[in-house]
Design a protein around this motif. Structure first.
Motif, short mmCIF file in Angstrom:
data_model
loop_
_atom_site.label_atom_id
_atom_site.label_comp_id
_atom_site.label_asym_id
_atom_site.label_seq_id
_atom_site.Cartn_x
_atom_site.Cartn_y
_atom_site.Cartn_z
N LEU A 177 0.83 -1.20 0.00
CA LEU A 177 0.00 0.00 0.00
C LEU A 177 0.86 1.26 0.00
O LEU A 177 1.96 1.27 0.56
N ASN A 178 0.35 2.30 -0.60
CA ASN A 178 0.92 3.65 -0.57
C ASN A 178 -0.06 4.55 0.14
O ASN A 178 -1.26 4.52 -0.17
N ILE A 179 0.43 5.36 1.08
CA ILE A 179 -0.44 6.32 1.76
C ILE A 179 0.27 7.66 1.82
O ILE A 179 1.41 7.75 2.29
N ASN A 180 -0.42 8.70 1.33
CA ASN A 180 0.11 10.05 1.42
C ASN A 180 -0.04 10.50 2.88
O ASN A 180 -1.16 10.70 3.36
N ALA A 181 1.08 10.64 3.57
CA ALA A 181 1.07 10.93 5.01
C ALA A 181 0.48 12.30 5.32
O ALA A 181 -0.10 12.50 6.39
N GLU A 182 0.60 13.24 4.40
CA GLU A 182 0.07 14.58 4.64
C GLU A 182 -1.45 14.64 4.58
O GLU A 182 -2.07 15.41 5.30
N ASN A 201 -3.55 11.97 5.01
CA ASN A 201 -4.20 10.87 5.74
C ASN A 201 -3.66 10.78 7.16
O ASN A 201 -2.92 9.86 7.50
N PRO A 202 -4.04 11.73 8.01
CA PRO A 202 -3.49 11.80 9.37
C PRO A 202 -3.82 10.59 10.25
O PRO A 202 -3.02 10.20 11.10
N GLU A 203 -4.99 9.98 10.04
CA GLU A 203 -5.34 8.80 10.85
C GLU A 203 -4.40 7.64 10.56
O GLU A 203 -3.90 6.98 11.48
N ALA A 204 -4.15 7.38 9.30
CA ALA A 204 -3.25 6.29 8.91
C ALA A 204 -1.83 6.57 9.39
O ALA A 204 -1.13 5.68 9.87
N ARG A 205 -1.41 7.82 9.28
CA ARG A 205 -0.07 8.21 9.74
C ARG A 205 0.06 7.99 11.24
O ARG A 205 1.04 7.46 11.73
N SER A 206 -0.98 8.35 11.98
CA SER A 206 -0.97 8.21 13.43
C SER A 206 -0.92 6.74 13.86
O SER A 206 -0.21 6.40 14.81
N LYS A 207 -1.66 5.88 13.18
CA LYS A 207 -1.69 4.45 13.53
C LYS A 207 -0.29 3.82 13.50
O LYS A 207 0.00 2.93 14.28
#
Length: 105
Positions: free
Chosen positions: A55-60, A62-68
């Motif tokens: 998976l790729n997630i843009n950290a900027e 998607n704060p919930e995913a970044r926090s997890k």
């Protein structure tokens, strides 16, 4: 397997539908993140990791995913097994990501 772009609202269902997952956290402005893209795509097609979902997630954005995953630097990579975040690393070295992936196998 192809790398899948995921947003906060899709993360929970994606993790519940895949038992072994690696997530790359990136930002559009991150040069190291862009440089790692071809390596990440190559790893996603590597037979050794055919049972792992990439998976790729843009950290900027998607704060919930970044926090997890506890992401504080980019690029960061997290492994998730059966919905549970196991480990997160900050690196731009392919060998370190391979080492992380091997913890899922």
């Amino acid at each position: 397997m192809e790398v899948i772009e995921v947003k906060d609202q899709d993360l929970a269902s994606t993790l519940s539908n895949n038992s072994k997952v690696v997530i790359k956290y990136y930002a559009d402005w991150c040069g190291s993140c862009r440089l790692f893209n071809p390596k990440y795509k190559r790893l996603a097609k590597d037979e050794r990791f055919q049972d792992v979902t990439f998976l790729n997630i843009n950290a900027e954005h998607n704060p919930e995913a970044r926090s997890k995953a506890g992401v504080s630097n980019l690029p960061s990579f997290a492994i998730v097994e059966n919905g549970e975040f196991k480990e997160t690393i900050f690196t731009s070295k392919e060998e370190a990501v391979v080492e992380l992936l091997n913890k899922l196998n």
